[in-house]
Write an enzyme that holds these catalytic residues in place. Structure first.
Site: not given
Ligand SMILES: *[C@@H]1O[C@H](CO)[C@@H](O)[C@H](O)[C@H]1NC(C)=O
Ligand SMILES: *[C@@H]1O[C@H](CO)[C@@H](O)[C@H](O)[C@H]1NC(C)=O
Ligand SMILES: *[C@@H]1O[C@H](CO)[C@@H](O)[C@H](O)[C@H]1NC(C)=O
Ligand SMILES: *[C@@H]1O[C@H](CO)[C@@H](O)[C@H](O)[C@H]1NC(C)=O
Ligand SMILES: *[C@@H]1O[C@H](CO)[C@@H](O)[C@H](O)[C@H]1NC(C)=O
Ligand SMILES: *[C@@H]1O[C@H](CO)[C@@H](O)[C@H](O)[C@H]1NC(C)=O
Ligand SMILES: *[C@@H]1O[C@H](CO)[C@@H](O)[C@H](O)[C@H]1NC(C)=O
Ligand SMILES: *[C@@H]1O[C@H](CO)[C@@H](O)[C@H](O)[C@H]1NC(C)=O
Length: 466
Positions: A257-260
């Site tokens: 993913s693009g975040d946590d």
């Protein structure tokens, strides 16, 4: 077996499809035991839900174009309050839909090659109230766009399948977010609020508008065997975010993913303090994560209801910014404590260990400067990390140091770094067998860090009367 409707040709055709979908799968209830939690194909095989319908019986068209919002709403409405519970079967097909709610004693089953496509028609996305523990939307003040699949005040909900897909078609949202064309915060793919006994399993979530899976103010939540995929440059596409939840088990998940990949949260500054619901009793195991600009597991930054008793083990990460990251700030209040992590294998990381006490980011100017978060009892052991830029950046709060940090049995292969290998400010604790040699604030005391050996109640939660 009773036909579902009065016979006419159209209905007969639908009935045949529905019977095909269910007869060969109707059989005796599955054996109940530790692993028989009621999801996956077993959700069809067991007699768990007395009433079963297929989306096609409610006018669903899986052509990738027709909106099925009304079909989903009608199907769930039909099953609401059904004695013995209800199952909504979604067959193979591409089912465009706007937001819809789930109900209690309910299973949503997405078969193999069933793809739910979140509609890109903005008129189908109402604005809903912000979460009480956040006080406003996260991207922008005010309300927020509806989530795709929602449930509130429910009990006994299963969202599962034979690895069917929920696709947020997020690109249109990411583009508008970047170009500042949105007037409200983006919604999430799946959000359950104030719900108890929630199982999310054996599905794939792709291209969410923002966060993927968001249980908030929930208890007894199991997330098992799900795949989450989003471009690594997509904004805020966090994988699984338990938020002010008590009793959460996340296992066997694969997240890019693009975040946590996972972010445990509990509300934002004065709003989260007021709601006062911690995230607690959380088990994460067998997670694989790729998150080049974020954490494998983040605790915070919104943690104003408190975060305690988190256990994570058998974590694999590739090309991620940091392992477990604690993020907080003055104004958040409450605590992050009793965190236990063991057996992480990390490849290509910026930081193995990262703690941030000055994350900032406030909902408004009303936050309380005296609301100082307490961070303590943080335990990490048995970590192997390769191709790392920095071993640890541990930054507590001046006057309120992060205490009782324990790090043991760690080997981090740090490649050329201009920065210090360890940088510790306002932290206190001990280490044992950590290479490279940690900062002076964490002297080697030769003792392995603890990991609790009791079972948490959420490890034995079952569904559907098992
Ligand atoms: C997921 O699917 C597998 C294979 O069908 C099954 O054994 C397992 O019980 C399912 N797990 C859950 C939690 O639904
Ligand atoms: C979903 O439920 C919420 C409250 O629980 C309600 O406000 C909302 O209107 C419902 N949405 C739909 C599409 O039924
Ligand atoms: C859901 O539960 C919350 C917390 O108990 C309560 O405040 C809220 O009014 C309930 N909502 C509905 C629609 O029943
Ligand atoms: C489910 O589908 C995803 C996406 O196609 C795939 O990566 C994953 O391996 C599948 N999982 C299982 C258990 O088949
Ligand atoms: C946001 O508001 C502006 C001004 O009212 C409007 O032109 C625009 O269409 C809105 N954007 C969205 C995505 O609704
Ligand atoms: C090591 O990490 C760097 C980034 O810091 C990356 O560019 C490189 O590809 C990695 N090397 C290997 C062998 O994975
Ligand atoms: C240290 O960690 C490694 C890698 O996880 C593990 O194989 C080994 O058993 C651990 N050593 C001790 C003494 O626990
Ligand atoms: C260490 O971290 C502190 C706090 O973030 C920062 O001010 C300092 O510049 C860092 N030291 C080095 C040498 O990078």
């Amino acid at each position: 077996m009773e036909p579902f409707r009065k016979i006419n040709l159209k209905v007969l055709e639908r009935t045949v499809v529905a019977l095909l979908a269910s007869t060969f799968l109707f059989s005796a209830a599955v054996e109940c035991g530790r692993d028989a939690v009621g999801g996956g194909v077993a959700a069809l095989e067991s007699g768990c839900r007395a009433h079963r319908v297929s989306l096609t019986e409610f006018g669903g068209v899986g052509d990738g174009v027709t909106s099925n919002t009304e079909a989903f709403r009608a199907a769930v409405g039909h099953l609401e309050g059904a004695s013995g519970g209800g199952l909504l079967y979604v067959p193979a097909g591409r089912w465009v839909t706007g937001p819809f709610n789930l109900t209690s004693h309910f299973t949503l089953f997405l078969d193999k090659d069933a793809v739910l496509l979140a509609t890109t028609d903005f008129d189908e996305w109402p604005i809903i109230d912000p979460l009480p523990s956040y006080g406003r939307g996260r991207d922008l003040s005010g309300g927020r766009y509806s989530n795709l699949i929602m449930g509130s005040n429910l009990t006994d909900v299963i969202i599962t399948g034979n690895n069917g897909t929920i696709d947020g078609q997020g690109k249109v949202w990411w583009d508008k977010f970047h170009s500042k064309e949105l007037n409200s915060t983006r919604g999430y793919l799946l959000e359950l609020m104030y719900s108890d006994h929630v199982l999310i399993s054996n599905l794939t979530f792709v291209n969410s508008m923002a966060w993927n899976v968001h249980p908030v103010y929930c208890s007894n939540v199991i997330v098992s065997g799900i795949t989450i995929l989003a471009p690594t440059d997509s904004p805020n596409t966090d994988g699984i975010n338990p938020d002010s939840c008590s009793g959460v088990r996340i296992e066997d998940c694969y997240i890019v993913s693009g975040d946590d990949c996972i972010a445990i949260k509990s509300g934002w500054d004065q709003y989260g303090i007021k709601v006062g619901l911690p995230s607690e009793h959380i088990v994460i195991r067998r997670l694989t994560c790729i998150s080049p600009t974020s954490a494998v597991i983040a605790l915070g930054s919104e943690m104003s209801g408190g975060i305690r008793n988190v256990r994570a083990e058998d974590i694999t990460a590739i090309n991620s910014e940091s392992g477990v990251r604690i993020k907080t700030a003055i104004g958040r209040g409450n605590y992050v404590k009793d965190v236990y992590v063991r057996r992480m294998n990390l490849y290509t990381m910026k930081w193995v260990f990262w703690m941030t006490g000055n994350y900032g980011s406030h909902p408004d100017d009303m936050w309380d400067p005296k609301a100082i978060p307490e961070v303590k009892e943080i335990h990490y052991s048995d970590v192997v990390a390769e191709n790392v830029t920095m071993a640890g950046k541990l930054e507590g709060i001046e006057g309120a140091p992060f205490k009782n940090i324990c790090i043991s049995n760690v080997t981090a292969q740090v490649v050329q770094s201009k920065k210090p290998i360890w940088n510790c400010t306002y932290v206190e604790g001990v280490t044992s067998s950590v290479s490279p040699t940690p900062c002076e604030a964490l002297p080697d005391k030769g003792q392995a860090c603890a990991f609790p050996d009791d079972r948490l109640p959420v490890e034995d939660v079952n569904f559907c009367g098992c």
